[in-house]
Design a protein around this motif. Structure first.
Motif, PDB file in Angstrom:
ATOM      1  N   ILE A  62      -1.301  10.263  -8.767  1.00 37.25           N
ATOM      2  CA  ILE A  62      -1.506   9.571 -10.042  1.00 37.25           C
ATOM      3  C   ILE A  62      -2.420  10.308 -11.015  1.00 37.25           C
ATOM      4  O   ILE A  62      -2.591   9.858 -12.147  1.00 37.25           O
TER       5      ILE A  62
ATOM      6  N   THR B  66       4.599   8.461 -10.315  1.00 34.53           N
ATOM      7  CA  THR B  66       4.097   7.095 -10.217  1.00 34.53           C
ATOM      8  C   THR B  66       5.141   6.088 -10.693  1.00 34.53           C
ATOM      9  O   THR B  66       5.424   5.088 -10.017  1.00 34.53           O
TER      10      THR B  66
ATOM     11  N   ILE C 118      -1.379   0.168 -12.491  1.00 34.50           N
ATOM     12  CA  ILE C 118      -0.453   0.134 -11.358  1.00 34.50           C
ATOM     13  C   ILE C 118      -0.555  -1.207 -10.633  1.00 34.50           C
ATOM     14  O   ILE C 118       0.465  -1.833 -10.299  1.00 34.50           O
TER      15      ILE C 118
ATOM     16  N   PHE D 178      -0.230   5.046  -3.816  1.00 30.17           N
ATOM     17  CA  PHE D 178      -0.442   5.622  -5.139  1.00 30.17           C
ATOM     18  C   PHE D 178      -1.780   6.352  -5.074  1.00 30.17           C
ATOM     19  O   PHE D 178      -2.844   5.758  -5.220  1.00 30.17           O
TER      20      PHE D 178
END
Length: 393
Positions: free
Chosen positions: A80, A110, A39, A135
């Protein structure tokens, strides 16, 4: 092909690739190290600033705040983590990790919110404040939201928004409503202590199995006789353990399960009556009992004003808005709504199975739907909050 069509197609391809990469490499709560690294990389490659909050897993990033006048802050959250489930979808991008699977669609969440960040980054200079992206790890353990709150992720946040995919809704449909949307989810463990004996002479002991059976039966009357028909609650006993052999009365029985409620008052009343039933039945059978509560998240209760603000935004984008049926599932997004106002929505993904099923999947054409909706919602929320601040000043 128009520019809008090209952007939509490019976004679809990009978010699908991200979702599939996450799906292949699921990580459980508090173990999302590779997910976190991925991410961060995707966001930083797009020039989106990642903020260090000292988290072991999870990512916080921001877009906007470039005008130099501060301005409001709104947060958009995606969870996540994955689940300890063996995948049975047969997909070409199925989980490569035995016994672990994105069976609740957090990979979709996500990827969608990364899409929101990408869209807002393109018009960053126009934003009337800052959009903070959360996140979040460990939603399945109901620990991640509190972890981010303790780290300061909601500092200065004026409103927070989030989503959950909904397999029973078609793509292009968004469920938006004020008030309760998802339930408070508590667990319980009840231990009944009796006195063992030979099964042929039960009068020599105190049978915890008979006691537990009466408790379980009596617990089923709590909702029907203590909760209004206009409210709702669920008590489910899901496991009962006792005994070691067919001819021995055990000295202990243990059962556990879950309690689901949508209101704080109902939650309190049901838990109080639960304790009274357990201890009252135990006393009637001359046994002892102990109740252990596994505190889950409170109910997700949306702010009416943000629900009303979000509906025309979704409709302007061409999406269908429905008033969703509240879900008895739990969601730790509720902890954010205890700290600030906000909105949690259901987003249609037209999947073949419900959450937590080994064959869970979803329609990836819903990815740009979610990304565009939250980009528009965050943008409009900043303008509303900024206008309110000027009027208040």
């Amino acid at each position: 092909m128009s520019r809008e069509q090209l952007v939509a197609e490019t976004l679809q391809v990009r978010l699908t690739a991200i979702r599939r990469q996450l799906h292949e490499q699921p990580e459980l709560s508090h173990e999302e190290f590779e997910t976190t690294a991925s991410i961060k990389r995707w966001l930083e490659e797009a020039g989106i600033r990642v903020i260090d909050y000292g988290l072991k897993t999870g990512v916080i990033a921001e877009v906007g705040g470039t005008r130099g006048d501060g301005g409001p802050i709104v947060a958009v959250r995606a969870d996540i983590d994955a689940l300890p489930i063996q995948e049975e979808t047969g997909l070409p991008f199925a989980s490569k990790v035995p016994g672990k699977m994105h069976a609740c669609g957090h990979d979709f969440h996500t990827a969608s919110i990364i899409g929101t960040a990408l869209l807002l980054k393109e018009r960053e200079a126009e934003l009337a404040g800052t959009v903070r992206f959360l996140f979040q790890p460990a939603e399945e353990k109901a620990k991640g939201a509190q972890q981010l709150i303790r780290a300061g992720a909601l500092a200065g946040v004026d409103a927070v928004f989030g989503l959950h995919n909904k397999p029973d809704l078609p793509v292009g449909t968004i469920g938006i409503k004020g008030g309760p949307l998802m339930a408070a989810a508590d667990g319980f463990v009840v231990e009944v202590e009796g006195r063992g004996s030979h099964a042929a002479v039960p009068e020599a002991g105190l049978d915890p199995i008979v006691t537990a059976a009466h408790m379980i039966t009596a617990l089923q009357s709590i909702v029907s006789r203590n909760v209004s028909a206009l409210d709702s609650a669920v008590i489910s006993v899901t496991r009962l353990n006792a005994g070691t052999a067919w001819n021995i009365i055990s000295d202990k029985a243990v059962f556990d399960g879950t309690l689901r409620t949508f209101g704080d008052e109902v939650r309190s009343v049901v838990r109080e009556r639960f304790e009274q039933v357990v201890h009252g039945v135990a006393a009637a059978f001359a046994t002892k009992a102990a109740v252990k509560w596994i505190e889950g998240p409170p109910a997700v209760r949306n702010d009416q004003k943000w629900a009303e603000a979000a509906i025309p935004i979704a409709e302007k984008l061409g999406y269908k808005v429905i008033a969703p049926i509240p879900s008895p599932a739990g969601e730790d997004f509720a902890f954010y709504l205890k700290e600030t106002e906000g909105l949690f929505v259901f987003l249609g993904t037209d999947g073949p199975q419900e959450w937590h099923h080994p064959a869970f999947d979803l329609d990836e054409s819903a990815l740009p739907v979610a990304a565009s909706f939250f980009a528009a919602l965050a943008d409009e929320a900043l303008h509303k909050l900024s206008a309110q601040s000027r009027q208040g000043g």
